[in-house]
Design an enzyme around this catalytic site. Sequence first.
Site, PDB file in Angstrom:
ATOM      1  N   SER A 128     -40.861  -9.072 -40.750  1.00 51.87           N
ATOM      2  CA  SER A 128     -41.965  -8.666 -39.915  1.00 51.87           C
ATOM      3  C   SER A 128     -41.956  -7.775 -38.855  1.00 51.87           C
ATOM      4  O   SER A 128     -40.769  -7.488 -38.167  1.00 51.87           O
ATOM      5  CB  SER A 128     -42.192 -10.512 -39.422  1.00 51.87           C
ATOM      6  OG  SER A 128     -43.728  -9.776 -38.461  1.00 51.87           O
ATOM      7  N   LYS A 183     -42.296 -16.907 -42.782  1.00 47.11           N
ATOM      8  CA  LYS A 183     -43.214 -15.721 -42.188  1.00 47.11           C
ATOM      9  C   LYS A 183     -43.569 -15.455 -42.671  1.00 47.11           C
ATOM     10  O   LYS A 183     -44.891 -15.891 -42.551  1.00 47.11           O
ATOM     11  CB  LYS A 183     -42.402 -14.995 -43.464  1.00 47.11           C
ATOM     12  CG  LYS A 183     -43.418 -13.424 -43.495  1.00 47.11           C
ATOM     13  CD  LYS A 183     -43.132 -12.635 -42.279  1.00 47.11           C
ATOM     14  CE  LYS A 183     -43.692 -11.407 -42.289  1.00 47.11           C
ATOM     15  NZ  LYS A 183     -44.877 -11.415 -43.069  1.00 47.11           N
ATOM     16  N   HIS A 186     -45.382 -17.726 -39.930  1.00 41.31           N
ATOM     17  CA  HIS A 186     -45.823 -16.443 -38.853  1.00 41.31           C
ATOM     18  C   HIS A 186     -46.698 -15.665 -38.635  1.00 41.31           C
ATOM     19  O   HIS A 186     -48.025 -15.241 -38.192  1.00 41.31           O
ATOM     20  CB  HIS A 186     -44.251 -15.168 -38.907  1.00 41.31           C
ATOM     21  CG  HIS A 186     -44.403 -13.998 -38.027  1.00 41.31           C
ATOM     22  ND1 HIS A 186     -45.746 -12.721 -38.849  1.00 41.31           N
ATOM     23  CD2 HIS A 186     -44.072 -13.513 -37.088  1.00 41.31           C
ATOM     24  CE1 HIS A 186     -45.565 -12.197 -38.079  1.00 41.31           C
ATOM     25  NE2 HIS A 186     -45.001 -12.355 -37.394  1.00 41.31           N
ATOM     26  N   ASN A 187     -47.537 -15.299 -40.048  1.00 39.08           N
ATOM     27  CA  ASN A 187     -48.893 -13.928 -39.982  1.00 39.08           C
ATOM     28  C   ASN A 187     -50.144 -15.511 -40.006  1.00 39.08           C
ATOM     29  O   ASN A 187     -51.133 -14.782 -39.566  1.00 39.08           O
ATOM     30  CB  ASN A 187     -48.507 -14.398 -41.784  1.00 39.08           C
ATOM     31  CG  ASN A 187     -47.733 -12.519 -41.738  1.00 39.08           C
ATOM     32  OD1 ASN A 187     -46.857 -12.913 -41.386  1.00 39.08           O
ATOM     33  ND2 ASN A 187     -48.075 -12.132 -42.507  1.00 39.08           N
ATOM     34  N   GLU A 190     -50.138 -15.221 -36.616  1.00 36.05           N
ATOM     35  CA  GLU A 190     -50.870 -13.910 -35.946  1.00 36.05           C
ATOM     36  C   GLU A 190     -52.395 -13.808 -36.230  1.00 36.05           C
ATOM     37  O   GLU A 190     -53.043 -13.101 -35.187  1.00 36.05           O
ATOM     38  CB  GLU A 190     -49.965 -13.078 -37.247  1.00 36.05           C
ATOM     39  CG  GLU A 190     -50.560 -11.421 -37.366  1.00 36.05           C
ATOM     40  CD  GLU A 190     -49.587 -10.604 -38.486  1.00 36.05           C
ATOM     41  OE1 GLU A 190     -50.287 -10.018 -38.652  1.00 36.05           O
ATOM     42  OE2 GLU A 190     -48.819 -10.958 -38.298  1.00 36.05           O
TER      43      GLU A 190
END
Length: 465
Positions: A128, A183, A186-187, A190
């Site tokens: 990222s 990840k 994480h997104n 986001e």
Amino acid sequence: MSFSLGLIGLGTMGANLARNAARNGATVVLFNRTQEKTDSFMHAYGAEGEFIATDSYESFVEALPSPRAILLMVKAGSAVDDVLLELVPHLQKGDILIDGGNSHYRDSERRENTLKKKGIQFVGMGVSGGEQGALLGPSMMPGGSKEAYDHLAPLLQSMAADDGDKGKCVAYMGSGGAGHFVKMVHNGIEYGVMQLLAESYHLLKEGAGLDAKSLADLYAKWSKTPELSSFLLDITAKIFLQNDPDTGAPLIDVIRDAAGQKGTGKWTTEAAFDLGIAIPSITAAVDARIISSAKDFRLAESVKSSPEHEEAKVPPTFIEDVRSALELSILNTYAQGFQLLVAASAQNQWNLPLSEIIRCWQGGCIIRAELLTWYRKAFSGEEKASAHLRARFSAEHQHAWRRIVAFGAIRALPLPAMSASLSYYDSYRSAWLPQNLIQAQRDAFGAHTYERLDKEGTFHTEWLA
């Protein structure tokens, strides 16, 4: 340092990671399916470090010393499998393949199992930071083979962003698809934070009448506070300062209001449903993008007319109320992501290092924010940090949050993520919820049984007799 890295895929992210590795002393062997892209890279950046350009998988593999470490930066999905199909026959036992794209974690697990039978080590690594992070220092979340990670660690640590605590934003996440799962979450976070910022913009634009310059000044001011300081808020402030060269108007005002997505937010909600974890703020953010993309439908005569609504009074505290609603909703969004990580770790026996994950998100990545320092300390067992986070949900801030959600409803301003965040908070703090009625309904039409508050066991009633 003395390290050789093969890199396949010279798109923006791949090219910048190649440059990053070379700047940190690695010899980088390059291959791209389109030779023109390799030639263009060498022309532009070949003098920055030790690069070796190749024009076939055979020459690419021959240029790398054993055990070979090869980073794939190709589009997630079938493209990764296509590359592996052509590349793997040229590899040897002990070689390491790293998938640095946004692959689904189940695909990473499948690929690791397949490659393990051939003696090839696999690392599924979330990366990222966008194009700038890839060049200057990303956050990296590797999972899969621990032996392979240990071999790669010196290079990855030199390439990663600083975490602000004298460390680097990279750590081993766990076996199998752990790296890509982290990840993915994480997104998902986001998605949630971006939607919340969009909703705060909608409120400030329609409710307070702020123009682009005023929005830029306000967001820049908020981004300097410890509660809201973050990469996403910082770039949001800068976005409002950009003017359109064609019209001279703020560029934000001429951008079509239809958001795209590449699938990681949807994967996050799917994983949450599978694990039985509620992430309503993130789910609302995914839904909001889907609705926004239906621009033609939203413009249709049958739906575009607004219903009659009251002109909600704008209180003198409105801007500060929006700030409180934004902050508390963001805190809830991160909390939902962390809860999903905990559940996935238990289900998959990954033993995810939650405080290390949060540390890796403190720099380089898109969701880096000052509040992560408090979350990391809290998950490390520091009671003072937990108390600090709880204190943000003071009565004063909660009242502001509720006023804003009510204002949106009265003024017919959609606030899907803020509303979902508030309902999530209220649901978890409620000692009693009305789902006892749902259990009664299920038992009435399907004999699904129910439990009681006053005695052990399961029960069934002939409700419709």
